[in-house]
Design a protein around this motif. Structure first.
Motif, PDB file in Angstrom:
ATOM      1  N   UNK A  90      -8.349  13.282 -46.999  1.00 56.88           N
ATOM      2  CA  UNK A  90      -6.920  13.316 -47.294  1.00 56.88           C
ATOM      3  C   UNK A  90      -6.125  13.696 -46.050  1.00 56.88           C
ATOM      4  N   UNK A  91      -4.906  13.196 -45.992  1.00 56.51           N
ATOM      5  CA  UNK A  91      -4.027  13.489 -44.859  1.00 56.51           C
ATOM      6  C   UNK A  91      -3.289  14.799 -45.099  1.00 56.51           C
ATOM      7  N   UNK A  92      -3.136  15.590 -44.051  1.00 61.00           N
ATOM      8  CA  UNK A  92      -2.363  16.824 -44.112  1.00 61.00           C
ATOM      9  C   UNK A  92      -0.969  16.554 -43.544  1.00 61.00           C
ATOM     10  N   UNK A  93       0.079  17.066 -44.186  1.00 56.27           N
ATOM     11  CA  UNK A  93       1.451  16.756 -43.740  1.00 56.27           C
ATOM     12  C   UNK A  93       1.771  17.405 -42.394  1.00 56.27           C
ATOM     13  N   UNK A  94       2.209  16.608 -41.430  1.00 58.12           N
ATOM     14  CA  UNK A  94       2.579  17.138 -40.116  1.00 58.12           C
ATOM     15  C   UNK A  94       3.790  18.057 -40.193  1.00 58.12           C
ATOM     16  N   UNK A  95       4.612  17.879 -41.251  1.00 59.05           N
ATOM     17  CA  UNK A  95       5.839  18.661 -41.360  1.00 59.05           C
ATOM     18  C   UNK A  95       5.578  20.113 -41.781  1.00 59.05           C
ATOM     19  N   UNK A  96       4.391  20.393 -42.315  1.00 62.90           N
ATOM     20  CA  UNK A  96       4.030  21.757 -42.739  1.00 62.90           C
ATOM     21  C   UNK A  96       3.428  22.494 -41.540  1.00 62.90           C
ATOM     22  N   UNK A  97       3.765  23.764 -41.318  1.00 60.78           N
ATOM     23  CA  UNK A  97       3.144  24.517 -40.214  1.00 60.78           C
ATOM     24  C   UNK A  97       1.624  24.470 -40.304  1.00 60.78           C
ATOM     25  N   UNK A  98       0.967  24.374 -39.160  1.00 60.14           N
ATOM     26  CA  UNK A  98      -0.493  24.209 -39.151  1.00 60.14           C
ATOM     27  C   UNK A  98      -1.228  25.401 -39.750  1.00 60.14           C
ATOM     28  N   UNK A  99      -0.625  26.600 -39.665  1.00 56.80           N
ATOM     29  CA  UNK A  99      -1.301  27.761 -40.240  1.00 56.80           C
ATOM     30  C   UNK A  99      -1.295  27.739 -41.770  1.00 56.80           C
ATOM     31  N   UNK A 100      -0.584  26.759 -42.368  1.00 60.45           N
ATOM     32  CA  UNK A 100      -0.565  26.635 -43.823  1.00 60.45           C
ATOM     33  C   UNK A 100      -1.601  25.631 -44.333  1.00 60.45           C
TER      34      UNK A 100
END
Length: 525
Positions: A90-100
């Motif tokens: 699954x893809x992780x949203x680039x707009x969310x901070x990476x620590x999340x």
């Protein structure tokens, strides 16, 4: 925009796949497989962000070790065609901070998998190229409360109306198999995709971002947009180097078609909304002006011309003359368009917009069908080329009679066999056969390409009408927003005809020529 990628596959021994190899790939660890006595290692140090195994309460603590877990999974599966594990990418949203990324992924795995009794082995990958994603490897076989693997299915005897077992002529009892758990039910694909959509949107909202993801297809979303073709790594690298590819050109054509269709749809919807608003404003105007004559579109355009002149009352004579000439030219063009199309009232204008929409709709539909078929042809040709290239390897695999040699050959040529099987599935789905008539496909593609070009030309011919209607809307909006709803005596002020306006303009030009003094500096428009 957040990427809605969410892919579910099964790790199958029949295709030469290994759960230990899958775990080694996503974790970047060196794992030894007891099944084939080989070490699995894929260096993922550069892109691996985090890897972790989440266990349900009844799972043995030793399964927190990756090699122990997946070797135990493979040892309990004895069949040559066993399903070993379920893989989700699954893809992780680039707009969310990476620590999340870690908490949102753990929340998803715990809620949907671990709480149901599955073991989830996940890893977060990020090369820094704008494509952060996660791999999740899940156990398929359930466990009992002591951590022992349960059978995937159990035998259940069929009963008659008296709740007695049914004996067959062979002497055996009639029975069927029932799955121990329903994790393989297709409904869960929808449940898991929706759950990830909810989690992703929650974290996007918490991050103060306006973007939202929707994992449904364009068709289910009601989005009239043609999906693009997956380029693949080879074509993607060629495109990055500036080398045009067949699939890249096809995607550019699809994007151009989508852009054109979206532009026309947006304009028509805007005109339809404006017509509804205009109809409401006209009704308010008529209700407020009892016994007043219904204003025609030409009358409203003349009102627009008068309003523009009033707004420039404190301008210099030269500026007033120049702008009045320009406005008069625009109004005359609008009036000519209304006369040419016999548009006199708001109802006529509404009918014209509806006709425009009805004309564009079948063109857009046919263009979408053409582009979808062209995309399918490209996929068929690509799959046929792969099929022809890898068929000798597959034929050699089929001819292997001994299990050990067959498994060894499958492991050695795993990637080629997987690619070949994928090409076969694509050909059967899109072509109905692995035999491909390239001449017929090329001829069909050329015909579709010509047809799509003609459809785009027809859509582009609608643009002048759209532009004219948008200008008329702008002029009339200005009048209705500024015009008073009531006048002394309950009647609107008398409107001057366009011919009278022309006479006044000619008189202004004559007066301007007789002025001997230097005119004031023209004010900015």
């Amino acid at each position: 925009m957040s990427c809605p990628h969410f892919k579910i596959t099964i790790v199958k021994r029949s295709q030469g796949q290994s759960a230990v190899a899958g775990a080694a790939y996503q974790s970047g660890e060196r794992l030894f497989s007891e099944y084939d006595q080989k070490t699995k290692f894929y260096n993922k140090k550069k892109e691996l962000v985090h890897s972790e195994i989440m266990l349900p309460p009844h799972a043995p603590p030793g399964y927190a070790d990756r090699a122990t877990l997946w070797n135990a999974v493979e040892s309990v599966e004895n069949q040559w065609n066993s399903q070993l594990a379920r893989r989700i990418v699954l893809a992780l949203p680039r707009e969310v901070p990476k620590d999340q990324y870690l908490p949102m992924l753990k929340e998803f795995c715990k809620e949907q998998f671990v709480s149901k009794g599955m073991i989830a082995d996940f890893a977060i990958h990020d090369k820094g190229d704008g494509n952060p994603h996660a791999h999740i490897l899940l156990t398929i076989r359930a466990m009992d409360e002591h951590g022992k693997w349960l059978p995937k299915a159990r035998k259940v005897y069929d009963l008659d109306e008296n709740s007695e077992r049914i004996q067959l002529p062979s002497g055996n009892w009639k029975c069927h198999k029932e799955n121990t758990v329903d994790w393989n039910d297709q409904k869960y694909a929808e449940v898991w995709r929706h759950s990830w959509e909810v989690v992703t949107n929650h974290y996007l909202e918490a991050a103060g971002r306006p973007e939202r993801v929707d994992l449904r297809s364009f068709e289910r979303q009601g989005v009239q947009q043609i999906p693009t073709v997956h380029l693949g790594p080879a074509a993607h690298q060629m495109e990055k180097r500036g080398i045009e590819t067949f699939l890249g050109n096809l995607n550019r054509d699809i994007r151009a078609a989508n852009s054109l269709m979206q532009s026309i749809r947006s304009t028509i919807r805007g005109l339809q909304r404006w017509i509804a608003d205009l109809t409401e404003k006209k009704q308010i105007l008529l209700d407020a002006l009892e016994q007043a004559k219904e204003p025609t579109l030409s009358d409203l355009l003349v009102d627009y011309f008068n309003l523009r002149n009033e707004q420039r009352s404190d301008w210099s004579s030269k500026a007033q003359l120049k702008c009045s000439a320009r406005d008069l030219n625009e109004v005359m063009q609008a009036v000519d368009y209304l006369k040419a199309h016999s548009l006199n009232t708001v109802e006529d204008l509404n009918a014209a917009i509806k006709d425009l929409s009805q004309t564009a709709a079948p063109l857009r539909k046919q263009l979408k069908q053409n582009e979808n078929r062209m995309r399918a042809i490209a996929q068929i040709k690509d799959a046929a080329a792969i099929h022809a290239k890898l068929k000798p390897i597959h034929d050699t695999f089929i001819k292997k009679n001994f299990k050990l040699t067959k498994d060894a050959y499958a492991a050695q040529h795993k990637e080629e066999l997987d690619t070949f099987n994928k090409a076969v599935r694509t050909l059967m789905k899109l072509n109905g056969s692995t035999a491909v008539d390239f001449s017929a496909l090329d001829a069909e593609f050329s015909a579709l390409q010509s047809g799509s070009a003609e459809l785009r030309t027809q859509l582009e011919t609608l643009q002048p009408d759209i532009s004219a209607l948008k200008n008329i809307r702008k002029y009339i909006d200005m009048v209705l927003n500024k015009q008073q709803l009531s006048a002394p005596g309950g009647k609107m002020p008398e409107k001057e005809s366009v011919l009278k306006q022309l006479e006044q303009l000619q008189q202004k030009k004559s007066n301007y020529k007789t002025i001997s003094t230097t005119p004031n500096r023209e004010e900015s428009l």
